[in-house]
Design an enzyme around this catalytic site. Structure first.
Site, short mmCIF file in Angstrom:
data_model
loop_
_atom_site.label_atom_id
_atom_site.label_comp_id
_atom_site.label_asym_id
_atom_site.label_seq_id
_atom_site.Cartn_x
_atom_site.Cartn_y
_atom_site.Cartn_z
CG ASP A 1 1.02 2.63 3.12
OD1 ASP A 1 1.40 1.65 3.01
OD2 ASP A 1 1.23 3.25 4.56
CD GLU A 2 5.89 0.50 -0.25
OE1 GLU A 2 6.68 0.50 -0.68
OE2 GLU A 2 5.35 0.11 1.22
CG ASP B 1 4.98 4.98 1.94
OD1 ASP B 1 5.21 3.98 2.15
OD2 ASP B 1 4.82 4.97 3.66
MG LIG Z 1 2.98 4.55 4.77
#
Ligand SMILES: [Mg+2]
Length: 400
Positions: free
Chosen positions: A110-111, A15
């Site tokens: 974002d993961e 992440d």
């Molecule tokens: Mg994040």
């Protein structure tokens, strides 16, 4: 490597730390060390899309109304989200990860989940490999991140969240339940505010207290969610890492039954194609920033041209672009046999978060409605008046 669809036996969750703020800071280093809130201006309707650690210290968090965030931290720098940049960096992270593991899932902007089952021989010792991968991404892109490694997706994700701000964690095989036990129930994916309240009411603030009790208790209370909750509390999760396949382009073409010379007919066709492409982009959850028009004359001479724009999946924007390209492309007074619109440079659409532009917001509701009608009654169920006229004209010609 696990088979497609099988749960991993070893999994990394990765992440990006305060992703939107990190990207903003790359573009403007003067933001470093200052409280930053991404989402819009403080007096705008809308919510916080992302904020820096400095802003979090004042109680600001994601999804908080901007007005409220301003009350918590009036000295923060408020920024409009720059979706194009975030998506670009997200794609660059995905590309680097794709190069290093066989199965990658992009869970959000974002993961990421990486299936690293049985990769020991290729990757080498897990801890060292994790560090190297992280170093290569933070070195190349200057974006901070946290990762967790565990037997499955659930525990790996919790490991990342627990490790945020402290350091990357690895949970050894078989130690999943022990690892989870001391943490608060809310950290388990799937436990929202309501379920947390119920669990606290039952005197269960920690994951370990759920794991110790029989499953039946939780299925009685929460139905099938209770079963998942109980399994998760013991670190059990069978979810596979879903491979991420980047779609390169998406488009539609129309070949006329009879070659046409009337520019109005061509314009109507472009409108119709833009609708189809817009519908497909939205249906697949994509945005595009490159629109190409293909024009084939009756003598089979073919011309194409591409223009770039901000990320979009709105019919009217696609049409406006296509129309502009068409005007510069259609240079011969020769009948036209085929028109096509295709879109490339696709990126996943991360939803409402980015629909802050007033115009986009206005149209978003419209397209949701139109897509719904088309899904229920067919793709031709609703269209522009000019397209309809053109269709009628064509069918008249066909019948004549
Ligand atoms: Mg994040």
């Amino acid at each position: 490597m696990s088979e497609a669809g099988a749960p991993p036996t070893r999994c990394m969750h990765l992440d990006m730390d305060t992703f939107f703020v990190s990207v903003e800071r790359l573009m403007d280093p003067s933001l470093n060390g200052r409280p930053v809130i991404v989402g819009g201006t403080p007096f705008q309707r809308g919510v916080v899309a992302g904020c820096s650690r400095e802003a979090r210290r004042y109680g600001v968090h994601s999804a908080m109304p901007l007005r409220q965030a301003y009350e918590c931290c009036p000295q923060a720098v408020f920024l409009h989200p720059n979706f194009t940049h975030y998506a670009e960096y997200s794609d660059r992270v995905a590309e680097m990860l794709e190069d290093s593991v066989p199965v990658l899932e992009k869970a959000s902007i974002d993961e990421f989940y990486l299936d690293i089952s049985g990769c020991g021989r290729v990757l080498g010792e897990e801890e060292g490999w994790g560090h190297r991968l992280k170093r290569s991404i933070t070195g190349e892109l200057q974006l901070p991140l946290t990762y967790g490694i565990a037997r499955n997706k659930l525990v790996a994700k919790v490991a990342t969240n627990v490790g945020k701000g402290h350091g990357d964690l690895r949970v050894p095989d078989g130690r999943e339940a022990d690892f989870l036990a001391p943490h608060r129930v809310r950290i388990l994916p799937g436990v929202g505010e309501v379920m947390e309240r119920d669990l606290l009411g039952m005197g269960m603030p920690r994951i370990g207290s759920i794991a110790r009790l029989p499953m039946q208790l939780f299925t009685n209370m929460f139905g099938k969610h209770g079963r998942a909750l109980h399994e998760h509390s013991r670190g059990i999760d069978y979810a596979p890492v879903l491979p991420y396949r980047r779609q390169k382009s998406l488009g539609a073409e129309h070949t006329y039954l009879e070659d046409v010379l009337d520019p109005r007919a061509m314009t109507a066709t472009l409108k119709q194609l833009a609708q189809r492409v817009g519908h497909d982009l939205r249906g697949k959850g994509f945005l595009t920033r490159s629109v190409t028009v293909k024009l084939r004359y009756a003598d089979f001479v073919t011309a194409t041209k591409t223009l770039h724009c901000d990320y979009t999946n709105a019919d009217h924007t696609l049409y406006r672009m296509a129309e502009r390209i068409f005007q510069s492309l259609y240079t011969r007074r020769v009948r036209v046999r085929l028109l096509g619109i295709s879109t490339s440079d696709l990126s996943e659409d991360y939803g409402q978060l980015f629909l802050f532009e007033e115009e986009e917001e206005k149209f978003d509701g419209l397209y949701t409605g139109l897509d719904d009608i088309r899904r229920r009654f067919g793709k031709g169920a609703i269209t522009y008046g000019s397209v309809l006229e053109q269709k009628q004209e064509e069918s008249r010609r066909r019948c004549a």
